[in-house]
Write a protein that holds these residues in place. Structure first.
Motif, PDB file in Angstrom:
ATOM      1  N   LEU A  71      43.967  15.471 -77.319  1.00  0.00           N
ATOM      2  CA  LEU A  71      44.021  14.011 -77.464  1.00  0.00           C
ATOM      3  C   LEU A  71      42.814  13.356 -76.789  1.00  0.00           C
ATOM      4  O   LEU A  71      42.262  12.376 -77.301  1.00  0.00           O
ATOM      5  CB  LEU A  71      45.321  13.476 -76.856  1.00  0.00           C
ATOM      6  N   GLY A  72      42.401  13.900 -75.632  1.00  0.00           N
ATOM      7  CA  GLY A  72      41.225  13.367 -74.953  1.00  0.00           C
ATOM      8  C   GLY A  72      39.964  13.553 -75.791  1.00  0.00           C
ATOM      9  O   GLY A  72      39.120  12.657 -75.880  1.00  0.00           O
ATOM     10  N   VAL A  73      39.834  14.728 -76.418  1.00  0.00           N
ATOM     11  CA  VAL A  73      38.691  14.984 -77.300  1.00  0.00           C
ATOM     12  C   VAL A  73      38.702  14.012 -78.482  1.00  0.00           C
ATOM     13  O   VAL A  73      37.674  13.423 -78.849  1.00  0.00           O
ATOM     14  CB  VAL A  73      38.731  16.443 -77.784  1.00  0.00           C
ATOM     15  N   LEU A  74      39.890  13.816 -79.072  1.00  0.00           N
ATOM     16  CA  LEU A  74      40.007  12.886 -80.199  1.00  0.00           C
ATOM     17  C   LEU A  74      39.692  11.453 -79.769  1.00  0.00           C
ATOM     18  O   LEU A  74      39.099  10.678 -80.529  1.00  0.00           O
ATOM     19  CB  LEU A  74      41.422  12.956 -80.792  1.00  0.00           C
ATOM     20  N   PHE A  75      40.086  11.119 -78.542  1.00  0.00           N
ATOM     21  CA  PHE A  75      39.807   9.778 -78.018  1.00  0.00           C
ATOM     22  C   PHE A  75      38.300   9.520 -78.012  1.00  0.00           C
ATOM     23  O   PHE A  75      37.826   8.457 -78.408  1.00  0.00           O
ATOM     24  CB  PHE A  75      40.375   9.650 -76.599  1.00  0.00           C
ATOM     25  N   GLU A  76      37.538  10.521 -77.560  1.00  0.00           N
ATOM     26  CA  GLU A  76      36.074  10.364 -77.529  1.00  0.00           C
ATOM     27  C   GLU A  76      35.520  10.290 -78.951  1.00  0.00           C
ATOM     28  O   GLU A  76      34.639   9.471 -79.232  1.00  0.00           O
ATOM     29  CB  GLU A  76      35.464  11.557 -76.776  1.00  0.00           C
ATOM     30  N   ARG A  77      36.038  11.131 -79.840  1.00  0.00           N
ATOM     31  CA  ARG A  77      35.519  11.135 -81.210  1.00  0.00           C
ATOM     32  C   ARG A  77      35.839   9.845 -81.947  1.00  0.00           C
ATOM     33  O   ARG A  77      35.033   9.359 -82.744  1.00  0.00           O
ATOM     34  CB  ARG A  77      36.113  12.332 -81.988  1.00  0.00           C
ATOM     35  N   VAL A  78      37.026   9.295 -81.706  1.00  0.00           N
ATOM     36  CA  VAL A  78      37.450   8.109 -82.457  1.00  0.00           C
ATOM     37  C   VAL A  78      36.921   6.822 -81.840  1.00  0.00           C
ATOM     38  O   VAL A  78      36.410   5.939 -82.542  1.00  0.00           O
ATOM     39  CB  VAL A  78      38.997   8.054 -82.532  1.00  0.00           C
ATOM     40  N   PHE A  79      37.011   6.710 -80.495  1.00  0.00           N
ATOM     41  CA  PHE A  79      36.735   5.421 -79.858  1.00  0.00           C
ATOM     42  C   PHE A  79      35.315   5.307 -79.292  1.00  0.00           C
ATOM     43  O   PHE A  79      34.807   4.202 -79.128  1.00  0.00           O
ATOM     44  CB  PHE A  79      37.736   5.162 -78.722  1.00  0.00           C
ATOM     45  N   ILE A  80      34.694   6.412 -78.916  1.00  0.00           N
ATOM     46  CA  ILE A  80      33.437   6.334 -78.162  1.00  0.00           C
ATOM     47  C   ILE A  80      32.218   6.736 -78.988  1.00  0.00           C
ATOM     48  O   ILE A  80      31.198   6.048 -78.988  1.00  0.00           O
ATOM     49  CB  ILE A  80      33.509   7.249 -76.915  1.00  0.00           C
ATOM     50  N   ARG A  81      32.309   7.851 -79.710  1.00  0.00           N
ATOM     51  CA  ARG A  81      31.109   8.449 -80.300  1.00  0.00           C
ATOM     52  C   ARG A  81      30.401   7.542 -81.290  1.00  0.00           C
ATOM     53  O   ARG A  81      29.165   7.504 -81.349  1.00  0.00           O
ATOM     54  CB  ARG A  81      31.469   9.777 -80.975  1.00  0.00           C
ATOM     55  N   TYR A  82      31.141   6.802 -82.082  1.00  0.00           N
ATOM     56  CA  TYR A  82      30.515   6.063 -83.177  1.00  0.00           C
ATOM     57  C   TYR A  82      30.238   4.605 -82.834  1.00  0.00           C
ATOM     58  O   TYR A  82      29.970   3.804 -83.740  1.00  0.00           O
ATOM     59  CB  TYR A  82      31.388   6.167 -84.431  1.00  0.00           C
ATOM     60  N   VAL A  83      30.300   4.265 -81.552  1.00  0.00           N
ATOM     61  CA  VAL A  83      29.923   2.911 -81.141  1.00  0.00           C
ATOM     62  C   VAL A  83      28.406   2.774 -81.299  1.00  0.00           C
ATOM     63  O   VAL A  83      27.642   3.594 -80.776  1.00  0.00           O
ATOM     64  CB  VAL A  83      30.330   2.654 -79.671  1.00  0.00           C
ATOM     65  N   LYS A  84      27.965   1.752 -82.005  1.00  0.00           N
ATOM     66  CA  LYS A  84      26.527   1.625 -82.299  1.00  0.00           C
ATOM     67  C   LYS A  84      25.746   1.147 -81.082  1.00  0.00           C
ATOM     68  O   LYS A  84      24.665   1.666 -80.785  1.00  0.00           O
ATOM     69  CB  LYS A  84      26.337   0.660 -83.471  1.00  0.00           C
ATOM     70  N   VAL A  85      26.272   0.138 -80.376  1.00  0.00           N
ATOM     71  CA  VAL A  85      25.576  -0.389 -79.200  1.00  0.00           C
ATOM     72  C   VAL A  85      26.375   0.021 -77.968  1.00  0.00           C
ATOM     73  O   VAL A  85      27.392  -0.591 -77.633  1.00  0.00           O
ATOM     74  CB  VAL A  85      25.445  -1.922 -79.272  1.00  0.00           C
TER      75      VAL A  85
END
Length: 287
Positions: A71-85
């Motif tokens: 779930l922690g890995v998914l949290f980073e993939r969903v919420f953090i990785r694709y933030v543009k700025v």
């Protein structure tokens, strides 16, 4: 002395949460305000596996921790990785939003009622000098110390730990040296969620579990991390113990309902007089 023993127990929980904050901060520089929700989810996972699926603890425990890691890995993939700025303000706002979403999902799945979890070890009361401590409290303290030793060795002595630290110092330079920065950041969220779940499982027989446990636990863990010095594992342990003991003595003098204010009072005092934390070091920046 009894307040001291009680404070050390609750402080050990805050220390585990603070370590989770420090892991992500040490690799990304981000403050993950969803960290407290993984403590709650650890308790929810172990409750579901033990009492809804009737899985023995010896199997349920690793499954609960692995679930939190994923779930922690998914949290980073969903919420953090694709933030543009990826400014600090944007990322902190996103982690707060993520924590609200996780809490809402937990309420829909497990409801609003408090869920009871029985002790994982034979329940005993140990007589100490002018006070007592339970076997569950000893378990929480032992787990906190073990994880602190393990993480200190991992980050200082192993090449993988040094890769995590290199990403915090300079992501571009780390990438040039062949470190997969995206993979390190993703695993830092997974490990932090794993630690949060360890805290959630360890404390569930003491405090039981409800869907909104993560809010206050996360804020107190953050207070402990700030007090000890963001980025310092032993600072997180030190801050957590000091915060827990302070709360216990505060509740012995004032109504216990006000003890939660102690965490925020400590944050203010630290920011006023020693913003780098008690064990933290000032970081030089090039201008």
């Amino acid at each position: 002395m009894q307040f001291l023993y009680s404070g050390i127990t609750s402080g050990s929980i805050y220390a585990l949460v603070a370590i989770g904050f420090n892991i992500i901060y040490n690799t990304t520089g981000i403050i993950n305000f969803a960290q407290g929700e993984f403590v709650m989810l650890g308790g929810m996972f172990i409750y579901s596996l033990l009492y809804m699926m009737n899985i023995p603890f010896i199997f349920a425990f690793p499954v609960a921790l692995f679930g939190a890691f994923v779930l922690g890995v998914l949290f980073e993939r969903v919420f953090i990785r694709y933030v543009k700025v990826k400014t600090e303000l944007n990322l902190i706002t996103i982690t707060i939003a993520g924590s609200i979403i996780l809490r809402g999902i937990a309420m829909l799945i497990w409801g609003r009622d408090t869920l009871l979890v029985e002790s994982f070890i034979p329940s005993k009361t140990i007589q100490l000098y002018e006070g007592t401590i339970t076997s569950d409290s000893v378990l929480v303290i032992g787990v906190s110390l073990f994880i602190s030793f393990f993480l200190t060795i991992f980050f200082k002595k192993t090449k993988y730990g040094k890769a995590f630290r290199a990403c915090y110092e300079d992501k571009v330079a780390a990438s040039v040296c062949g470190i997969n920065v995206k993979m390190v950041v993703m695993f830092s969220f997974g490990i932090a969620a794993f630690l949060g779940a360890v805290a959630g499982v360890a404390v569930s027989p003491i405090t039981y579990v409800t869907y909104n446990d993560g809010v206050m636990t996360g804020l107190k863990g953050f207070s402990a991390a700030v007090m000890g010095g963001l980025g310092s594992f032993w600072g997180g342990i030190f801050g957590g113990i000091i915060l827990g003991v302070s709360e216990a003595f505060f509740a012995s003098v004032f109504p216990s309902g006000y003890k939660d204010a102690m965490a925020f009072l400590i944050i203010l005092l630290i920011l006023f007089f020693r913003p780098q934390g008690i064990l933290g070091r000032k970081k030089a920046t090039r201008v």
